[in-house]
Design a protein around this motif. Structure first.
Motif, PDB file in Angstrom:
ATOM      1  N   LEU A 118      19.561   8.241 -36.714  1.00  0.00           N
ATOM      2  CA  LEU A 118      20.331   7.046 -36.375  1.00  0.00           C
ATOM      3  C   LEU A 118      21.811   7.170 -36.732  1.00  0.00           C
ATOM      4  O   LEU A 118      22.682   6.880 -35.907  1.00  0.00           O
ATOM      5  CB  LEU A 118      19.725   5.820 -37.068  1.00  0.00           C
ATOM      6  CG  LEU A 118      20.348   4.459 -36.751  1.00  0.00           C
ATOM      7  CD1 LEU A 118      20.365   4.202 -35.247  1.00  0.00           C
ATOM      8  CD2 LEU A 118      19.586   3.352 -37.476  1.00  0.00           C
ATOM      9  N   LYS A 119      22.086   7.611 -37.949  1.00  0.00           N
ATOM     10  CA  LYS A 119      23.492   7.759 -38.344  1.00  0.00           C
ATOM     11  C   LYS A 119      24.183   8.843 -37.528  1.00  0.00           C
ATOM     12  O   LYS A 119      25.339   8.668 -37.099  1.00  0.00           O
ATOM     13  CB  LYS A 119      23.574   8.090 -39.837  1.00  0.00           C
ATOM     14  CG  LYS A 119      24.983   8.343 -40.344  1.00  0.00           C
ATOM     15  CD  LYS A 119      24.967   8.770 -41.805  1.00  0.00           C
ATOM     16  CE  LYS A 119      26.347   9.168 -42.294  1.00  0.00           C
ATOM     17  NZ  LYS A 119      26.325   9.646 -43.708  1.00  0.00           N
ATOM     18  N   SER A 145      12.574   7.477 -28.736  1.00  0.00           N
ATOM     19  CA  SER A 145      11.157   7.822 -28.712  1.00  0.00           C
ATOM     20  C   SER A 145      10.373   6.613 -28.241  1.00  0.00           C
ATOM     21  O   SER A 145      10.834   5.469 -28.387  1.00  0.00           O
ATOM     22  CB  SER A 145      10.699   8.222 -30.119  1.00  0.00           C
ATOM     23  OG  SER A 145       9.290   8.323 -30.197  1.00  0.00           O
ATOM     24  N   MET A 146       9.171   6.850 -27.732  1.00  0.00           N
ATOM     25  CA  MET A 146       8.290   5.712 -27.467  1.00  0.00           C
ATOM     26  C   MET A 146       8.007   4.969 -28.764  1.00  0.00           C
ATOM     27  O   MET A 146       7.719   3.771 -28.758  1.00  0.00           O
ATOM     28  CB  MET A 146       6.986   6.169 -26.821  1.00  0.00           C
ATOM     29  CG  MET A 146       6.024   6.874 -27.750  1.00  0.00           C
ATOM     30  SD  MET A 146       4.425   7.185 -26.965  1.00  0.00           S
ATOM     31  CE  MET A 146       3.454   7.641 -28.416  1.00  0.00           C
ATOM     32  N   ALA A 157       9.814   5.484 -41.259  1.00  0.00           N
ATOM     33  CA  ALA A 157      11.226   5.849 -41.119  1.00  0.00           C
ATOM     34  C   ALA A 157      11.541   6.259 -39.687  1.00  0.00           C
ATOM     35  O   ALA A 157      12.580   5.888 -39.136  1.00  0.00           O
ATOM     36  CB  ALA A 157      11.580   6.965 -42.092  1.00  0.00           C
ATOM     37  N   TYR A 158      10.634   7.010 -39.087  1.00  0.00           N
ATOM     38  CA  TYR A 158      10.862   7.483 -37.725  1.00  0.00           C
ATOM     39  C   TYR A 158      10.897   6.319 -36.742  1.00  0.00           C
ATOM     40  O   TYR A 158      11.824   6.203 -35.926  1.00  0.00           O
ATOM     41  CB  TYR A 158       9.769   8.472 -37.344  1.00  0.00           C
ATOM     42  CG  TYR A 158      10.004   9.180 -36.027  1.00  0.00           C
ATOM     43  CD1 TYR A 158      10.863  10.275 -35.960  1.00  0.00           C
ATOM     44  CD2 TYR A 158       9.370   8.775 -34.863  1.00  0.00           C
ATOM     45  CE1 TYR A 158      11.085  10.941 -34.760  1.00  0.00           C
ATOM     46  CE2 TYR A 158       9.588   9.434 -33.657  1.00  0.00           C
ATOM     47  CZ  TYR A 158      10.442  10.507 -33.611  1.00  0.00           C
ATOM     48  OH  TYR A 158      10.667  11.156 -32.420  1.00  0.00           O
ATOM     49  N   CYS A 159       9.909   5.445 -36.811  1.00  0.00           N
ATOM     50  CA  CYS A 159       9.853   4.304 -35.893  1.00  0.00           C
ATOM     51  C   CYS A 159      11.090   3.414 -36.039  1.00  0.00           C
ATOM     52  O   CYS A 159      11.681   2.985 -35.042  1.00  0.00           O
ATOM     53  CB  CYS A 159       8.590   3.479 -36.139  1.00  0.00           C
ATOM     54  SG  CYS A 159       7.060   4.249 -35.584  1.00  0.00           S
ATOM     55  N   LYS A 162      14.257   5.202 -34.652  1.00  0.00           N
ATOM     56  CA  LYS A 162      14.280   5.310 -33.194  1.00  0.00           C
ATOM     57  C   LYS A 162      14.416   3.932 -32.535  1.00  0.00           C
ATOM     58  O   LYS A 162      15.041   3.800 -31.471  1.00  0.00           O
ATOM     59  CB  LYS A 162      13.019   6.019 -32.698  1.00  0.00           C
ATOM     60  CG  LYS A 162      12.955   7.497 -33.088  1.00  0.00           C
ATOM     61  CD  LYS A 162      14.137   8.285 -32.535  1.00  0.00           C
ATOM     62  CE  LYS A 162      13.963   9.780 -32.736  1.00  0.00           C
ATOM     63  NZ  LYS A 162      15.069  10.582 -32.156  1.00  0.00           N
ATOM     64  N   GLY A 163      13.852   2.902 -33.156  1.00  0.00           N
ATOM     65  CA  GLY A 163      14.083   1.551 -32.662  1.00  0.00           C
ATOM     66  C   GLY A 163      15.533   1.148 -32.824  1.00  0.00           C
ATOM     67  O   GLY A 163      16.142   0.529 -31.939  1.00  0.00           O
TER      68      GLY A 163
END
Length: 253
Positions: A118-119, A145-146, A157-159, A162-163
């Protein structure tokens, strides 16, 4: 505005040393663009640039950079513009995933995922967009990402990163539309990349994924490239602020 030909354009792809980033860089070069690919590893950056040059005949540049470091990102932008005179297409493809339940998630892993996913796109856009504004043209393609739209256990952290990237993409689209710069997010589902080998090689986890995919298979990296080239081209000039899912039907349920 009737062609996907990217001749005369310059593309910068972060995370271009391997996986989807390398596939995107190759596709953009095949469409006629000069490409700069980045990696934390100087050897991977150099070898990927050499490989793309050999396969496509396009001018290429490999840049070693930690995209979570603002000073290195600024130097990356200057190096790319210095080499090619411009950057028309920015593909923020560098990404990382650390899989742990929330209660076991350590702060360092959380910060690493957020910084990379994100950063880094925020920093890269800040470094590249001033050049796009001067040339009155730009295409920003953020690889989300989906899982920026639907959740999966052990991917907190990933979700969230990516959101957040989808929302950041929308703000970019609003702020830079007047400069003829578009910003869109691509949201891949399960693709057979290095990052996902740990899942593919786990029979139970692999079966879980296949059971949730109507097409009953993992995606092939090259199946994303048509969208990438389209979003980089003049044909997509009326498309901005979108998040396009390519996931084998996972989120259709």
């Amino acid at each position: 505005m009737t062609t996907l030909n990217l001749e005369g354009k310059v593309a910068l792809i972060t995370g271009g040393g391997q996986g989807l980033g390398l596939e995107f860089a190759r596709a953009l070069a095949n469409a006629g663009a000069k490409v700069a690919v980045t990696s934390r590893d100087p050897r991977k950056a150099r070898e990927s640039a050499d490989l793309i040059r050999e396969q496509t005949g396009q001018d290429t540049l490999g840049i070693a950079v930690d995209v979570t470091d603002s000073a290195q990102v600024a130097a990356m932008a200057e190096q790319a513009v210095g080499a090619f005179g411009r950057v028309d297409i920015l593909v923020n493809s560098a990404g990382i995933n650390v899989r742990k339940p929330i209660l076991e998630y350590d702060e360092a892993s959380w910060d690493l995922v957020q910084a990379t996913n994100l950063k880094a796109p925020f920093l890269c856009a800040k470094a590249i967009v001033p050049h796009m504004i001067k040339q009155r043209f730009g295409r920003i393609i953020n690889i989300s990402s989906m899982l920026g739209q639907v959740a999966l256990a052990e991917r907190s952290a990933y979700c969230s990163s990516k959101g957040g990237l989808i929302q950041l993409t929308k703000v970019m689209a609003l702020e830079w539309a007047e400069h003829n710069i578009t910003a869109n997010a691509v949201c891949p589902g399960p693709f057979a990349t290095e990052m996902n080998q740990v899942v593919i090689n786990n029979p139970e986890a692999n079966r879980f994924f296949l059971d949730h995919l109507p097409v009953k298979r993992w995606g092939k990296p090259e199946e994303l490239t048509g969208l990438i080239v389209y979003l980089a081209s003049e044909l997509s000039s009326f498309m901005t602020g979108s998040a396009v899912v390519i996931d084998g039907g996972w989120t259709a349920e």
